[in-house]
Design a protein around this motif. Sequence first.
Motif, PDB file in Angstrom:
ATOM      1  N   PHE A 103      39.218  15.723  -0.689  1.00 30.68           N
ATOM      2  CA  PHE A 103      39.032  14.894  -2.119  1.00 30.68           C
ATOM      3  C   PHE A 103      37.656  14.050  -2.175  1.00 30.68           C
ATOM      4  O   PHE A 103      38.233  13.607  -3.263  1.00 30.68           O
ATOM      5  N   LEU A 104      37.251  13.947  -1.293  1.00 28.33           N
ATOM      6  CA  LEU A 104      35.933  13.216  -1.273  1.00 28.33           C
ATOM      7  C   LEU A 104      35.346  14.498  -2.657  1.00 28.33           C
ATOM      8  O   LEU A 104      34.603  13.777  -2.977  1.00 28.33           O
ATOM      9  N   GLY A 105      34.863  15.510  -2.223  1.00 25.45           N
ATOM     10  CA  GLY A 105      33.971  16.300  -2.885  1.00 25.45           C
ATOM     11  C   GLY A 105      34.592  16.454  -4.275  1.00 25.45           C
ATOM     12  O   GLY A 105      33.869  16.377  -5.195  1.00 25.45           O
ATOM     13  N   SER A 106      36.079  16.426  -4.336  1.00 28.54           N
ATOM     14  CA  SER A 106      36.957  16.164  -5.856  1.00 28.54           C
ATOM     15  C   SER A 106      36.299  14.958  -6.600  1.00 28.54           C
ATOM     16  O   SER A 106      35.910  15.322  -7.760  1.00 28.54           O
ATOM     17  N   MET A 107      35.736  13.782  -5.720  1.00 34.12           N
ATOM     18  CA  MET A 107      35.995  12.274  -6.640  1.00 34.12           C
ATOM     19  C   MET A 107      34.414  12.184  -7.269  1.00 34.12           C
ATOM     20  O   MET A 107      34.145  11.689  -8.292  1.00 34.12           O
ATOM     21  N   LYS A 108      33.975  13.327  -6.705  1.00 31.88           N
ATOM     22  CA  LYS A 108      32.101  13.676  -6.964  1.00 31.88           C
ATOM     23  C   LYS A 108      31.727  14.422  -8.779  1.00 31.88           C
ATOM     24  O   LYS A 108      31.008  14.645  -8.809  1.00 31.88           O
ATOM     25  N   GLY A 109      33.232  15.582  -8.460  1.00 29.88           N
ATOM     26  CA  GLY A 109      33.072  16.777  -9.554  1.00 29.88           C
ATOM     27  C   GLY A 109      33.589  17.515  -9.075  1.00 29.88           C
ATOM     28  O   GLY A 109      34.197  18.022  -7.795  1.00 29.88           O
ATOM     29  N   LEU A 110      34.679  18.030 -10.306  1.00 34.34           N
ATOM     30  CA  LEU A 110      35.148  19.019 -10.159  1.00 34.34           C
ATOM     31  C   LEU A 110      34.802  20.583  -9.797  1.00 34.34           C
ATOM     32  O   LEU A 110      35.174  20.975  -8.375  1.00 34.34           O
ATOM     33  N   VAL A 168      44.424  14.939   2.049  1.00 31.63           N
ATOM     34  CA  VAL A 168      43.968  14.107   0.571  1.00 31.63           C
ATOM     35  C   VAL A 168      45.324  12.967   0.466  1.00 31.63           C
ATOM     36  O   VAL A 168      44.966  11.752   0.216  1.00 31.63           O
ATOM     37  N   VAL A 169      46.564  13.030   0.122  1.00 36.86           N
ATOM     38  CA  VAL A 169      47.169  11.758   0.170  1.00 36.86           C
ATOM     39  C   VAL A 169      47.157  10.595   1.526  1.00 36.86           C
ATOM     40  O   VAL A 169      47.214   9.320   1.181  1.00 36.86           O
ATOM     41  N   ILE A 170      47.048  11.052   3.045  1.00 40.93           N
ATOM     42  CA  ILE A 170      46.437  10.163   3.542  1.00 40.93           C
ATOM     43  C   ILE A 170      45.121   9.798   3.051  1.00 40.93           C
ATOM     44  O   ILE A 170      45.417   8.277   2.762  1.00 40.93           O
ATOM     45  N   MET A 194      51.240   8.821 -10.102  1.00 43.12           N
ATOM     46  CA  MET A 194      49.826   9.240  -8.995  1.00 43.12           C
ATOM     47  C   MET A 194      48.448   9.580 -10.499  1.00 43.12           C
ATOM     48  O   MET A 194      48.764  10.958 -10.999  1.00 43.12           O
ATOM     49  N   ASP A 195      47.556   9.041  -9.508  1.00 40.97           N
ATOM     50  CA  ASP A 195      46.399   9.430 -10.434  1.00 40.97           C
ATOM     51  C   ASP A 195      45.639  10.532 -10.709  1.00 40.97           C
ATOM     52  O   ASP A 195      46.185  11.906  -9.386  1.00 40.97           O
ATOM     53  N   SER A 196      44.734  11.372 -11.755  1.00 44.61           N
ATOM     54  CA  SER A 196      44.956  12.288 -11.474  1.00 44.61           C
ATOM     55  C   SER A 196      43.593  12.949 -10.616  1.00 44.61           C
ATOM     56  O   SER A 196      43.946  13.870 -10.592  1.00 44.61           O
ATOM     57  N   GLN A 197      42.825  11.885 -10.604  1.00 41.88           N
ATOM     58  CA  GLN A 197      41.950  12.666  -9.677  1.00 41.88           C
ATOM     59  C   GLN A 197      42.660  13.441  -8.250  1.00 41.88           C
ATOM     60  O   GLN A 197      42.315  14.100  -7.484  1.00 41.88           O
ATOM     61  N   VAL A 198      43.652  12.450  -7.857  1.00 41.10           N
ATOM     62  CA  VAL A 198      44.129  12.620  -6.416  1.00 41.10           C
ATOM     63  C   VAL A 198      44.704  13.883  -7.031  1.00 41.10           C
ATOM     64  O   VAL A 198      45.088  15.575  -6.258  1.00 41.10           O
ATOM     65  N   LEU A 199      45.668  13.864  -8.397  1.00 42.09           N
ATOM     66  CA  LEU A 199      46.690  15.298  -8.323  1.00 42.09           C
ATOM     67  C   LEU A 199      45.463  16.634  -8.404  1.00 42.09           C
ATOM     68  O   LEU A 199      45.955  17.544  -8.270  1.00 42.09           O
ATOM     69  N   VAL A 200      43.951  16.141  -9.157  1.00 40.66           N
ATOM     70  CA  VAL A 200      43.401  17.344  -8.820  1.00 40.66           C
ATOM     71  C   VAL A 200      43.167  17.369  -7.068  1.00 40.66           C
ATOM     72  O   VAL A 200      43.035  19.114  -6.781  1.00 40.66           O
ATOM     73  N   ALA A 201      42.672  16.266  -6.160  1.00 42.75           N
ATOM     74  CA  ALA A 201      42.781  17.372  -5.125  1.00 42.75           C
ATOM     75  C   ALA A 201      43.632  17.951  -4.739  1.00 42.75           C
ATOM     76  O   ALA A 201      43.313  18.380  -2.995  1.00 42.75           O
ATOM     77  N   LEU A 202      44.867  17.219  -4.762  1.00 44.47           N
ATOM     78  CA  LEU A 202      45.905  18.152  -4.271  1.00 44.47           C
ATOM     79  C   LEU A 202      45.818  19.568  -4.190  1.00 44.47           C
ATOM     80  O   LEU A 202      46.211  20.198  -3.661  1.00 44.47           O
TER      81      LEU A 202
END
Length: 276
Positions: free
Chosen positions: A143-150, A200-202, A1-9
């Motif tokens: 999820f979208l917010g975490s893609m922009k930055g932690l 997030v997963v969906i 699983m992508d690290s960004q997805v894990l952070v968002a989760l």
Amino acid sequence: MDSQVLVALALSLVGGLSTSLGALFVILNQAPNLKMLGLLQGFAAGLMLSISFLDLAHNAMNSIGFLKGNLWFFSGVIFFAVVANFIPEPTLSHSSEVKGKKNKGDQGGKDMMKKHRRQVFFSGIITAIGISLHNFPEGMAVFLGSMKGLRVGLNLALAIALHNIPEGVAVALPVYFATQSKWQAFKLATLSGFAEPLGVVIVAYVFPSSLSPEILEGLLGSVGGVMAFLTLHEMLPLAFDYAGQKQAVKAVFFGMAFMSASLYFLELSLPKDMSL
């Protein structure tokens, strides 16, 4: 699983599990009396109406247009109005009727109280479903917010966490009253929060490639219609029955104001090009 997805989760779990904190406020106290239950049901109805009209339906109309947004909203209303005809439910009974039954015999009083508890439990299930559906897009936003930055994702997750505590109360309270089980109340409130990591997963693996933004907004508008119908059909009559019309209406508007303020501060934490 992508690290960004894990952070968002992980961030979405912070927000989602805050419903458990709301449940703890309920189960650490004694079960409320019927009047208090009615007031809190009115408060929960206000939360649900605010989410439905001022969040989901409002965003749908802004995103896909007034006409389409309304069509999606009322399709949700009609859908669940039809479904409600097939859902067995006990009739509402006033507290005075319960006392009258008890005077005539213990068995009659017990039967009437069982009807009260079934009605309250049904209301708790409705609230859990509605809040779960509301939490789903919040997971997408995290999820979208975490893609922009932690930092953006973390701020959003913390804002959602505060926003979700009263939702946990709204789910746990009727379940605890109806079942007298702290575990059942805590479990259902916690499960309603898991819709956020599911969101997030969906959004990470399904929606970007298979569902257009217009259809997604329309479906969320329909969710708003379902929630509005369920609140007016089930929760408000319960609040009126137990707390009285005047007090219940005050509780409803207090709940709406509380959720509106929560949504406002949540919106402030979002990037300018994002909205819930």
